[in-house]
Design an enzyme around this catalytic site. Structure first.
Site, short mmCIF file in Angstrom:
data_model
loop_
_atom_site.label_atom_id
_atom_site.label_comp_id
_atom_site.label_asym_id
_atom_site.label_seq_id
_atom_site.Cartn_x
_atom_site.Cartn_y
_atom_site.Cartn_z
N ASN A 52 0.90 -1.40 0.01
CA ASN A 52 0.03 -0.14 -0.11
C ASN A 52 1.03 1.27 0.00
O ASN A 52 1.98 1.26 0.63
CB ASN A 52 -0.97 -0.10 1.04
CG ASN A 52 -0.45 -0.09 2.61
OD1 ASN A 52 0.56 -0.71 2.66
ND2 ASN A 52 -1.07 0.27 3.38
N GLU A 65 -3.10 -4.41 -3.18
CA GLU A 65 -3.71 -5.31 -4.25
C GLU A 65 -3.75 -4.39 -5.56
O GLU A 65 -3.45 -4.97 -6.48
CB GLU A 65 -5.22 -5.75 -3.79
CG GLU A 65 -5.16 -6.62 -2.71
CD GLU A 65 -5.42 -5.81 -1.43
OE1 GLU A 65 -4.77 -4.73 -1.18
OE2 GLU A 65 -6.27 -6.28 -0.68
N CYS A 97 -10.48 -4.97 0.38
CA CYS A 97 -11.54 -4.05 0.45
C CYS A 97 -12.55 -4.21 -0.59
O CYS A 97 -11.98 -4.77 -1.89
CB CYS A 97 -10.77 -2.56 0.65
SG CYS A 97 -10.22 -1.90 -0.95
N1 THU Z 1 -5.21 -1.55 2.43
C1 THU Z 1 -4.77 -2.44 1.69
O1 THU Z 1 -3.62 -2.24 1.09
N2 THU Z 1 -5.51 -3.42 1.37
C2 THU Z 1 -6.58 -3.90 1.80
O2 THU Z 1 -7.16 -5.10 1.35
C3 THU Z 1 -7.14 -3.23 2.95
C4 THU Z 1 -6.61 -1.80 3.30
C5 THU Z 1 -4.43 -0.38 3.21
C6 THU Z 1 -5.14 0.85 2.50
C7 THU Z 1 -4.61 1.79 3.60
O3 THU Z 1 -3.26 2.36 3.32
C8 THU Z 1 -4.40 0.83 4.90
O4 THU Z 1 -4.53 -0.52 4.40
C9 THU Z 1 -5.69 1.19 5.81
O5 THU Z 1 -6.83 1.24 5.58
#
Ligand code: THU
Length: 142
Positions: A52, A65, A97
């Site tokens: 992320n 993802e 998400c």
């Molecule tokens: N996040 C992801 O990278 N993937 C997910 O499936 C859920 C959430 C990240 C987004 C944000 O940077 C952090 O987790 C908190 O929501």
């Protein structure tokens, strides 16, 4: 799947699961401190990684993802996703998400799996399409 192909698929998955904890250190989660790393294994047997990447303008951040799917498309080759592995720095099981479910759906194979990784090992498997039934996708625009 033949025994050989199953063995290769298992090895790819294990290698990706082991790589994810190290990748979490590259996550840019300055605002949430919630680090996530993902691996997309395509149907040609190539693995694409992502973390992320957050942003001071919060909605401009990207999920792990999403970054991994971008890497798959950038690499060329197969655009069919066999598996998506996900690990979080909290070591909790994290499912994609809603927005990432839609992004995965664009390229997911029929048998696509979401594979949860904790401590470098696989702890849970979820059939991807159970997470996004009756979705809107490319076929709707054909
Ligand atoms: N996040 C992801 O990278 N993937 C997910 O499936 C859920 C959430 C990240 C987004 C944000 O940077 C952090 O987790 C908190 O929501």
């Amino acid at each position: 799947m033949s025994a050989d192909v199953t063995l290769i698929a298992d090895t790819l998955e294990q290698d990706a699961a082991r790589a994810l904890p190290g990748l979490l250190e590259r996550s840019y989660a300055r605002y949430s401190n919630f680090t996530v790393a993902a691996a997309v294994i395509d149907e040609a047997g190539r693995t694409h990684y992502g973390v992320n990447v957050e942003n001071a303008a919060y909605p401009s951040g990207t999920c792990a993802e999403q970054t991994a799917i971008g890497a798959m498309i950038t690499a060329g080759g197969s655009r069919r996703i066999a598996k998506v592995l996900i690990a979080a720095g909290s070591d909790a099981v994290v499912q994609p998400c809603g927005a990432c479910r839609q992004r995965i759906a664009e390229f997911a194979s029929e048998a696509c799996e979401i594979v949860s990784v904790q401590g470098g090992a696989v702890t849970q498997r979820t059939p991807f399409w159970s997470l996004l039934p009756q979705s809107f996708g490319p076929r709707d625009l054909d």
